[in-house]
Design an enzyme around this catalytic site. Structure first.
Site, PDB file in Angstrom:
ATOM      1  N   THR A 131      14.489 -20.674  -3.145  1.00 25.53           N
ATOM      2  CA  THR A 131      15.600 -20.096  -2.389  1.00 25.53           C
ATOM      3  C   THR A 131      15.762 -18.606  -2.660  1.00 25.53           C
ATOM      4  O   THR A 131      15.409 -18.127  -3.747  1.00 25.53           O
ATOM      5  CB  THR A 131      16.904 -20.822  -2.784  1.00 25.53           C
ATOM      6  OG1 THR A 131      18.024 -20.088  -2.299  1.00 25.53           O
ATOM      7  CG2 THR A 131      17.074 -20.922  -4.298  1.00 25.53           C
ATOM      8  N   ASP A 132      16.373 -17.905  -1.717  1.00 24.48           N
ATOM      9  CA  ASP A 132      16.668 -16.479  -1.936  1.00 24.48           C
ATOM     10  C   ASP A 132      17.825 -16.294  -2.924  1.00 24.48           C
ATOM     11  O   ASP A 132      18.065 -15.173  -3.382  1.00 24.48           O
ATOM     12  CB  ASP A 132      16.995 -15.771  -0.610  1.00 24.48           C
ATOM     13  CG  ASP A 132      18.235 -16.317   0.091  1.00 24.48           C
ATOM     14  OD1 ASP A 132      18.762 -17.365  -0.327  1.00 24.48           O
ATOM     15  OD2 ASP A 132      18.676 -15.678   1.076  1.00 24.48           O
ATOM     16  N   GLU A 133      18.535 -17.379  -3.241  1.00 23.34           N
ATOM     17  CA  GLU A 133      19.710 -17.241  -4.118  1.00 23.34           C
ATOM     18  C   GLU A 133      19.314 -16.839  -5.541  1.00 23.34           C
ATOM     19  O   GLU A 133      20.151 -16.370  -6.306  1.00 23.34           O
ATOM     20  CB  GLU A 133      20.538 -18.533  -4.089  1.00 23.34           C
ATOM     21  CG  GLU A 133      20.987 -18.851  -2.671  1.00 23.34           C
ATOM     22  CD  GLU A 133      21.979 -19.989  -2.544  1.00 23.34           C
ATOM     23  OE1 GLU A 133      22.702 -20.276  -3.503  1.00 23.34           O
ATOM     24  OE2 GLU A 133      22.020 -20.591  -1.445  1.00 23.34           O
ATOM     25  N   TYR A 157      23.244 -23.669  -9.503  1.00 23.93           N
ATOM     26  CA  TYR A 157      22.140 -24.000  -8.586  1.00 23.93           C
ATOM     27  C   TYR A 157      21.072 -22.912  -8.621  1.00 23.93           C
ATOM     28  O   TYR A 157      19.883 -23.190  -8.853  1.00 23.93           O
ATOM     29  CB  TYR A 157      22.659 -24.187  -7.153  1.00 23.93           C
ATOM     30  CG  TYR A 157      21.568 -24.179  -6.104  1.00 23.93           C
ATOM     31  CD1 TYR A 157      20.602 -25.187  -6.077  1.00 23.93           C
ATOM     32  CD2 TYR A 157      21.476 -23.160  -5.151  1.00 23.93           C
ATOM     33  CE1 TYR A 157      19.578 -25.176  -5.120  1.00 23.93           C
ATOM     34  CE2 TYR A 157      20.468 -23.144  -4.192  1.00 23.93           C
ATOM     35  CZ  TYR A 157      19.517 -24.157  -4.189  1.00 23.93           C
ATOM     36  OH  TYR A 157      18.509 -24.143  -3.252  1.00 23.93           O
ATOM     37  N   LYS A 161      17.109 -22.965  -9.919  1.00 24.72           N
ATOM     38  CA  LYS A 161      15.948 -22.671  -9.066  1.00 24.72           C
ATOM     39  C   LYS A 161      15.167 -21.470  -9.629  1.00 24.72           C
ATOM     40  O   LYS A 161      13.936 -21.440  -9.585  1.00 24.72           O
ATOM     41  CB  LYS A 161      16.389 -22.387  -7.619  1.00 24.72           C
ATOM     42  CG  LYS A 161      16.943 -23.579  -6.871  1.00 24.72           C
ATOM     43  CD  LYS A 161      15.944 -24.717  -6.655  1.00 24.72           C
ATOM     44  CE  LYS A 161      14.855 -24.377  -5.684  1.00 24.72           C
ATOM     45  NZ  LYS A 161      14.020 -25.589  -5.358  1.00 24.72           N
TER      46      LYS A 161
HETATM   47  P1  NAD Z   1      18.318 -31.733   0.338  1.00 24.39           P
HETATM   48  O1  NAD Z   1      19.384 -31.824  -0.702  1.00 24.39           O
HETATM   49  O2  NAD Z   1      18.648 -32.002   1.757  1.00 24.39           O
HETATM   50  O3  NAD Z   1      17.117 -32.713  -0.037  1.00 24.39           O
HETATM   51  C1  NAD Z   1      16.621 -32.845  -1.335  1.00 24.39           C
HETATM   52  C2  NAD Z   1      15.750 -34.078  -1.386  1.00 24.39           C
HETATM   53  O4  NAD Z   1      15.251 -34.203  -2.730  1.00 24.39           O
HETATM   54  C3  NAD Z   1      16.491 -35.360  -1.044  1.00 24.39           C
HETATM   55  O5  NAD Z   1      15.744 -36.147  -0.156  1.00 24.39           O
HETATM   56  C4  NAD Z   1      16.639 -36.051  -2.403  1.00 24.39           C
HETATM   57  O6  NAD Z   1      16.669 -37.475  -2.304  1.00 24.39           O
HETATM   58  C5  NAD Z   1      15.399 -35.559  -3.135  1.00 24.39           C
HETATM   59  N1  NAD Z   1      15.584 -35.581  -4.584  1.00 24.39           N
HETATM   60  C6  NAD Z   1      16.644 -35.083  -5.280  1.00 24.39           C
HETATM   61  N2  NAD Z   1      16.476 -35.343  -6.595  1.00 24.39           N
HETATM   62  C7  NAD Z   1      15.283 -35.974  -6.734  1.00 24.39           C
HETATM   63  C8  NAD Z   1      14.559 -36.472  -7.846  1.00 24.39           C
HETATM   64  N3  NAD Z   1      15.048 -36.374  -9.084  1.00 24.39           N
HETATM   65  N4  NAD Z   1      13.351 -37.053  -7.633  1.00 24.39           N
HETATM   66  C9  NAD Z   1      12.857 -37.150  -6.377  1.00 24.39           C
HETATM   67  N5  NAD Z   1      13.515 -36.721  -5.281  1.00 24.39           N
HETATM   68  C10 NAD Z   1      14.708 -36.134  -5.456  1.00 24.39           C
HETATM   69  O7  NAD Z   1      17.704 -30.275   0.139  1.00 24.39           O
HETATM   70  P2  NAD Z   1      17.111 -29.267   1.222  1.00 24.39           P
HETATM   71  O8  NAD Z   1      18.222 -28.451   1.755  1.00 24.39           O
HETATM   72  O9  NAD Z   1      16.215 -30.006   2.143  1.00 24.39           O
HETATM   73  O10 NAD Z   1      16.248 -28.322   0.274  1.00 24.39           O
HETATM   74  C11 NAD Z   1      14.894 -28.657  -0.038  1.00 24.39           C
HETATM   75  C12 NAD Z   1      14.322 -27.584  -0.953  1.00 24.39           C
HETATM   76  O11 NAD Z   1      14.385 -26.316  -0.310  1.00 24.39           O
HETATM   77  C13 NAD Z   1      15.091 -27.440  -2.268  1.00 24.39           C
HETATM   78  O12 NAD Z   1      14.166 -27.214  -3.295  1.00 24.39           O
HETATM   79  C14 NAD Z   1      15.977 -26.231  -2.041  1.00 24.39           C
HETATM   80  O13 NAD Z   1      16.249 -25.572  -3.266  1.00 24.39           O
HETATM   81  C15 NAD Z   1      15.091 -25.391  -1.134  1.00 24.39           C
HETATM   82  N6  NAD Z   1      15.821 -24.494  -0.217  1.00 24.39           N
HETATM   83  C16 NAD Z   1      16.855 -24.948   0.555  1.00 24.39           C
HETATM   84  C17 NAD Z   1      17.494 -24.072   1.442  1.00 24.39           C
HETATM   85  C18 NAD Z   1      18.612 -24.546   2.336  1.00 24.39           C
HETATM   86  O14 NAD Z   1      19.201 -23.735   3.054  1.00 24.39           O
HETATM   87  N7  NAD Z   1      18.931 -25.825   2.396  1.00 24.39           N
HETATM   88  C19 NAD Z   1      17.073 -22.743   1.536  1.00 24.39           C
HETATM   89  C20 NAD Z   1      16.007 -22.309   0.722  1.00 24.39           C
HETATM   90  C21 NAD Z   1      15.380 -23.193  -0.133  1.00 24.39           C
HETATM   91  P1  TYD Z   2      26.610 -23.457   1.943  1.00 22.53           P
HETATM   92  O1  TYD Z   2      26.219 -24.065   3.254  1.00 22.53           O
HETATM   93  O2  TYD Z   2      27.197 -24.328   0.884  1.00 22.53           O
HETATM   94  O3  TYD Z   2      25.315 -22.674   1.412  1.00 22.53           O
HETATM   95  P2  TYD Z   2      25.157 -21.615   0.190  1.00 22.53           P
HETATM   96  O4  TYD Z   2      26.365 -21.657  -0.650  1.00 22.53           O
HETATM   97  O5  TYD Z   2      23.947 -22.132  -0.532  1.00 22.53           O
HETATM   98  O6  TYD Z   2      24.935 -20.290   0.847  1.00 22.53           O
HETATM   99  O7  TYD Z   2      27.665 -22.297   2.233  1.00 22.53           O
HETATM  100  C1  TYD Z   2      27.366 -21.241   3.139  1.00 22.53           C
HETATM  101  C2  TYD Z   2      28.512 -20.256   3.090  1.00 22.53           C
HETATM  102  O8  TYD Z   2      29.682 -20.883   3.650  1.00 22.53           O
HETATM  103  C3  TYD Z   2      28.920 -19.853   1.682  1.00 22.53           C
HETATM  104  O9  TYD Z   2      29.334 -18.481   1.704  1.00 22.53           O
HETATM  105  C4  TYD Z   2      30.090 -20.748   1.347  1.00 22.53           C
HETATM  106  C5  TYD Z   2      30.751 -20.944   2.702  1.00 22.53           C
HETATM  107  N1  TYD Z   2      31.417 -22.246   2.925  1.00 22.53           N
HETATM  108  C6  TYD Z   2      32.704 -22.284   3.477  1.00 22.53           C
HETATM  109  O10 TYD Z   2      33.333 -21.239   3.750  1.00 22.53           O
HETATM  110  N2  TYD Z   2      33.260 -23.513   3.711  1.00 22.53           N
HETATM  111  C7  TYD Z   2      32.615 -24.675   3.412  1.00 22.53           C
HETATM  112  O11 TYD Z   2      33.198 -25.773   3.622  1.00 22.53           O
HETATM  113  C8  TYD Z   2      31.315 -24.617   2.852  1.00 22.53           C
HETATM  114  C9  TYD Z   2      30.561 -25.874   2.504  1.00 22.53           C
HETATM  115  C10 TYD Z   2      30.738 -23.374   2.648  1.00 22.53           C
END
Ligand code: NAD
Ligand code: TYD
Length: 358
Positions: A131-133, A157, A161
């Site tokens: 992630t970019d975070e 989080y 990461k």
């Molecule tokens: P998500 O929470 O939707 O899915 C995570 C998956 O991992 C789920 O299917 C869960 O069952 C599985 N999982 C969790 N713990 C596990 C374990 N101990 N063993 C096996 N499986 C396990 O997450 P996502 O949003 O699809 O993100 C996927 C990846 O991409 C993550 O590594 C996240 O850090 C990264 N990422 C997410 C975003 C975003 O915006 N969602 C952006 C950049 C990077």
């Molecule tokens: P989120 O989707 O949780 O992603 P991240 O925190 O990883 O960026 O949140 C996106 C943005 O929206 C973040 O600035 C927090 C804000 N937010 C709200 O204002 N209300 C909400 O209910 C949630 C879940 C997030």
């Protein structure tokens, strides 16, 4: 080639699995997922019978399980997405993030090293999706996160990461493991668990509940359509340089409040409600602890080196996303049943706060 994709039942993982299963019929895709609250095999119903796809339920925090799986399946490559992924949950349960994101990643790295090293690493790849975070938080202004931005994670989080990214690089430098990394901005799209902002807002608008805006709603995120993240992962996996990292983003910054207003208007339009109906549900609530102000990605490297670019504009992606949630209410109802209610209203319920000056 046999590719082990971890976290394939989650939001981004399911789009990556679908892309690889359909685009590369000669690959065998093994989806390893523990099916936590965020994992849902419904996300993959359309491809589950494909001859080049298999699902294995298992937990990456269990080293004996991981070792046995690598010994039996002998994957040629790993695309690692399994993680705990929600910042708010990391604030109340940080250890779960250390266990899965840090320890789980290290178990996978070492299993891959022990399987591949004896016969040489040629033809193998361990790809960590991150992630970019990890880069911390930007001020308002023109700065962007590049691949050279120093790591400065602020939430449990992002710290977990960042730590896992460091371990991936350590296995590359110390043991020669052939690794790749990418750091992506906020994703949105179908099959997103409704604890994250966009699916949460659509779910609550659809059911006539207040939409919580943290603080003043001024925080900025850079949104990318999930299918475009999947094509970026395809590009990095096949054409990215070993040992390198690639930033992935949508060049699409939105302040939270502006984004929610846009979503409200889209929901009104698609449901045929009078304009302005949904905006009445916007509710300002207590801010997130340590809330990062702004994320914004410089995607120049992946665009120029790998020729990747997003396929949809934000307006197109958001329209498709709202339509998907309105057409798939059964999916939303199933993932927002009992356990979700307890989670959302109990541990994470936030009190309304006075509306800020606009
Ligand atoms: P998500 O929470 O939707 O899915 C995570 C998956 O991992 C789920 O299917 C869960 O069952 C599985 N999982 C969790 N713990 C596990 C374990 N101990 N063993 C096996 N499986 C396990 O997450 P996502 O949003 O699809 O993100 C996927 C990846 O991409 C993550 O590594 C996240 O850090 C990264 N990422 C997410 C975003 C975003 O915006 N969602 C952006 C950049 C990077
Ligand atoms: P989120 O989707 O949780 O992603 P991240 O925190 O990883 O960026 O949140 C996106 C943005 O929206 C973040 O600035 C927090 C804000 N937010 C709200 O204002 N209300 C909400 O209910 C949630 C879940 C997030």
């Amino acid at each position: 080639m046999k590719i082990l994709i971890t976290g394939g039942a989650g939001f981004i993982g399911s789009h990556v699995v679908r892309l690889f299963v359909t685009k590369y019929p000669d690959y065998q895709i093994l989806n390893l997922d523990a099916l936590t609250y965020a994992g849902n095999l419904e996300n993959l119903r359309d491809i589950e019978a494909a001859p080049n796809y298999r699902f294995v339920k298992g937990d990456i925090t269990d080293p004996a399980f991981v070792d046995a799986l690598f010994a039996e399946e002998k994957p040629d490559a790993v695309i690692h997405l399994a993680a705990e992924s929600h910042v708010d949950r990391s604030i109340t349960d940080p250890l779960a993030f250390v266990r899965t994101n840090v320890l789980g990643t290290v178990h996978l790295l070492d299993a891959a090293r022990r399987l591949w090293q004896p016969a040489g690493y040629d033809g193998h790849t361990f790809y960590h999706v991150s992630t970019d975070e990890v880069y911390g938080s930007l001020d308002f202004g023109p700065d962007l996160f590049t691949e050279a931005t120093p790591y400065d994670p602020r939430s449990p989080y992002s710290a977990s990461k960042a730590s896992s990214d460091h371990f991936v690089r350590a296995w590359h430098h110390t043991y020669g493991l052939p690794v790749k990394l990418s750091n992506c901005s906020n994703n949105y799209g179908p099959n997103h668990f409704p604890e994250k902002l966009i699916p949460l807002a659509i779910h609550r608008l659809r059911t006539g509940q207040p939409v919580p805006v943290y603080g003043r709603g001024e925080n900025v995120r850079d949104w990318l359509f999930v299918k475009d993240h999947a094509t970026a992962i395809d590009a990095v996996f096949h054409r990215g340089r070993l040992g390198d990292t690639y930033n992935i983003g949508g060049v699409n910054e939105w302040q939270n409040l502006k984004l929610i207003e846009l979503l409200c208007d889209e929901v009104d339009e698609q449901t045929g409600q009078p304009a302005g109906t949904s905006r009445q549900l916007i509710t300002f609530v207590q801010d997130r602890a340590g809330h990062d102000l702004r994320y914004a990605i410089d995607s120049a490297k992946i665009m120029s080196e790998l020729g990747w670019k997003p396929s949809v504009t934000f307006e197109q992606g958001l329209r498709q996303t709202v339509a998907w949630y309105l057409e798939n209410q059964a999916w939303l109802d199933s993932v927002t049943s009992g356990a979700y209610q307890t989670y959302y209203q109990g541990q994470y319920g936030r009190g309304a706060s006075p509306a800020p000056a606009r």
